[in-house]
Design a protein around this motif. Structure first.
Motif, PDB file in Angstrom:
ATOM      1  N   TRP A  25       0.726   7.275   4.917  1.00  0.00           N
ATOM      2  CA  TRP A  25       1.779   7.948   4.159  1.00  0.00           C
ATOM      3  C   TRP A  25       1.323   8.283   2.740  1.00  0.00           C
ATOM      4  CZ3 TRP A  25       4.780  10.383   7.011  1.00  0.00           C
ATOM      5  CH2 TRP A  25       5.313   9.852   8.190  1.00  0.00           C
ATOM      6  N   THR A  26       0.583   7.382   2.128  1.00  0.00           N
ATOM      7  CA  THR A  26       0.104   7.638   0.767  1.00  0.00           C
ATOM      8  C   THR A  26      -0.820   8.846   0.750  1.00  0.00           C
ATOM      9  OG1 THR A  26       0.353   5.311   0.193  1.00  0.00           O
ATOM     10  CG2 THR A  26      -1.094   6.636  -1.218  1.00  0.00           C
ATOM     11  N   PHE A  40      11.472  14.306  -4.552  1.00  0.00           N
ATOM     12  CA  PHE A  40      11.629  13.315  -3.488  1.00  0.00           C
ATOM     13  C   PHE A  40      12.134  13.978  -2.208  1.00  0.00           C
ATOM     14  CE2 PHE A  40      13.664  10.073  -0.998  1.00  0.00           C
ATOM     15  CZ  PHE A  40      12.900   8.936  -1.189  1.00  0.00           C
ATOM     16  N   SER A  41      13.184  14.778  -2.312  1.00  0.00           N
ATOM     17  CA  SER A  41      13.767  15.399  -1.119  1.00  0.00           C
ATOM     18  C   SER A  41      12.787  16.364  -0.449  1.00  0.00           C
ATOM     19  CB  SER A  41      15.072  16.119  -1.461  1.00  0.00           C
ATOM     20  OG  SER A  41      14.838  17.139  -2.417  1.00  0.00           O
ATOM     21  N   GLN A  42      11.992  17.084  -1.241  1.00  0.00           N
ATOM     22  CA  GLN A  42      10.994  17.993  -0.668  1.00  0.00           C
ATOM     23  C   GLN A  42       9.920  17.210   0.078  1.00  0.00           C
ATOM     24  OE1 GLN A  42       9.868  19.816  -4.392  1.00  0.00           O
ATOM     25  NE2 GLN A  42      10.802  21.779  -3.795  1.00  0.00           N
ATOM     26  N   LEU A  43       9.457  16.136  -0.529  1.00  0.00           N
ATOM     27  CA  LEU A  43       8.439  15.300   0.108  1.00  0.00           C
ATOM     28  C   LEU A  43       8.989  14.674   1.381  1.00  0.00           C
ATOM     29  CD1 LEU A  43       7.015  13.647  -3.109  1.00  0.00           C
ATOM     30  CD2 LEU A  43       5.733  15.121  -1.546  1.00  0.00           C
ATOM     31  N   GLN A  44      10.206  14.179   1.321  1.00  0.00           N
ATOM     32  CA  GLN A  44      10.820  13.532   2.474  1.00  0.00           C
ATOM     33  C   GLN A  44      10.962  14.528   3.630  1.00  0.00           C
ATOM     34  OE1 GLN A  44      14.211  13.347   4.056  1.00  0.00           O
ATOM     35  NE2 GLN A  44      13.390  11.679   5.287  1.00  0.00           N
ATOM     36  N   LEU A  54       8.997   6.237   1.673  1.00  0.00           N
ATOM     37  CA  LEU A  54       8.609   7.208   0.649  1.00  0.00           C
ATOM     38  C   LEU A  54       8.825   6.631  -0.741  1.00  0.00           C
ATOM     39  CD1 LEU A  54       7.633   9.978  -0.258  1.00  0.00           C
ATOM     40  CD2 LEU A  54       9.971  10.825   0.072  1.00  0.00           C
ATOM     41  N   SER A  55       9.959   6.013  -0.950  1.00  0.00           N
ATOM     42  CA  SER A  55      10.256   5.413  -2.253  1.00  0.00           C
ATOM     43  C   SER A  55       9.219   4.351  -2.613  1.00  0.00           C
ATOM     44  CB  SER A  55      11.657   4.801  -2.236  1.00  0.00           C
ATOM     45  OG  SER A  55      11.941   4.200  -3.463  1.00  0.00           O
ATOM     46  N   ASP A  56       8.884   3.511  -1.645  1.00  0.00           N
ATOM     47  CA  ASP A  56       7.889   2.457  -1.871  1.00  0.00           C
ATOM     48  C   ASP A  56       6.522   3.054  -2.232  1.00  0.00           C
ATOM     49  OD1 ASP A  56       6.921  -0.387  -1.624  1.00  0.00           O
ATOM     50  OD2 ASP A  56       5.734   0.534  -0.010  1.00  0.00           O
ATOM     51  N   ARG A  57       6.086   4.063  -1.480  1.00  0.00           N
ATOM     52  CA  ARG A  57       4.772   4.668  -1.739  1.00  0.00           C
ATOM     53  C   ARG A  57       4.752   5.400  -3.080  1.00  0.00           C
ATOM     54  NH1 ARG A  57       4.980   2.160   2.420  1.00  0.00           N
ATOM     55  NH2 ARG A  57       3.392   2.180   4.040  1.00  0.00           N
TER      56      ARG A  57
END
Length: 155
Positions: A25-26, A40-44, A54-57
């Motif tokens: 994921w990273t 964030f939303s685009q990446l998700q 995603l939040s953690d990475r």
């Protein structure tokens, strides 16, 4: 013998890099950071990754100084993630993974999306390491040197 191996491991740049950016994921977040999605939303949406992962990475990449947060370009209350200089230095790593995948992860004749140079419109040349005279360096022509403090070896 065990302490000698532990010392070698402690001195290994590959191990330290993998500890920072070596999970699936990273690496995909970094790929997207180079390709465009920044919020964030685009990446998700792009990755199809669970929000907690995603939040953690992203938190780990920000803490490591690879990404930074900044206000979103659209002046909304959202934040965006941008590569730092340290993060931009991972470009060769991502290109090397991409080019390896182009050569070995697709069947002959199978389509893929190459990374192109925006100026020329051509796919990037194969990433290769060369000596100062331009001759290629192959893996069997390298060896580990003696430990050096960071900043003393030519980069």
């Amino acid at each position: 013998m065990a302490s000698e191996q532990q010392t070698d491991t402690k001195l290994c740049p590959v191990l330290r890099t993998v500890d920072l950016v070596g999970d699936r994921w990273t690496l995909l977040i970094l790929r997207d950071a180079f390709d465009g999605p920044r919020r964030f939303s685009q990446l998700q949406r792009s990755l199809g990754i669970a929000k907690n992962i995603l939040s953690d990475r992203l938190t780990g990449l920000v803490e490591a100084g690879i990404l930074r947060t900044e206000p979103a370009a659209d002046t909304s209350a959202y934040q965006a993630y941008a590569l730092t200089e340290k993060g931009a230095d991972l470009f060769d790593v991502i290109i090397a993974l991409r080019q390896w995948g182009e050569r070995h992860a697709f069947d002959p004749g199978e389509d893929y999306r190459p990374l192109i140079d925006q100026r020329t419109g051509e796919p990037l040349r194969h990433l290769a390491y060369a000596r100062p005279d331009g001759s290629p360096v192959r893996p069997e022509q390298t060896a580990l040197g003696e430990p050096l403090p960071i900043g003393t070896a030519e980069r």
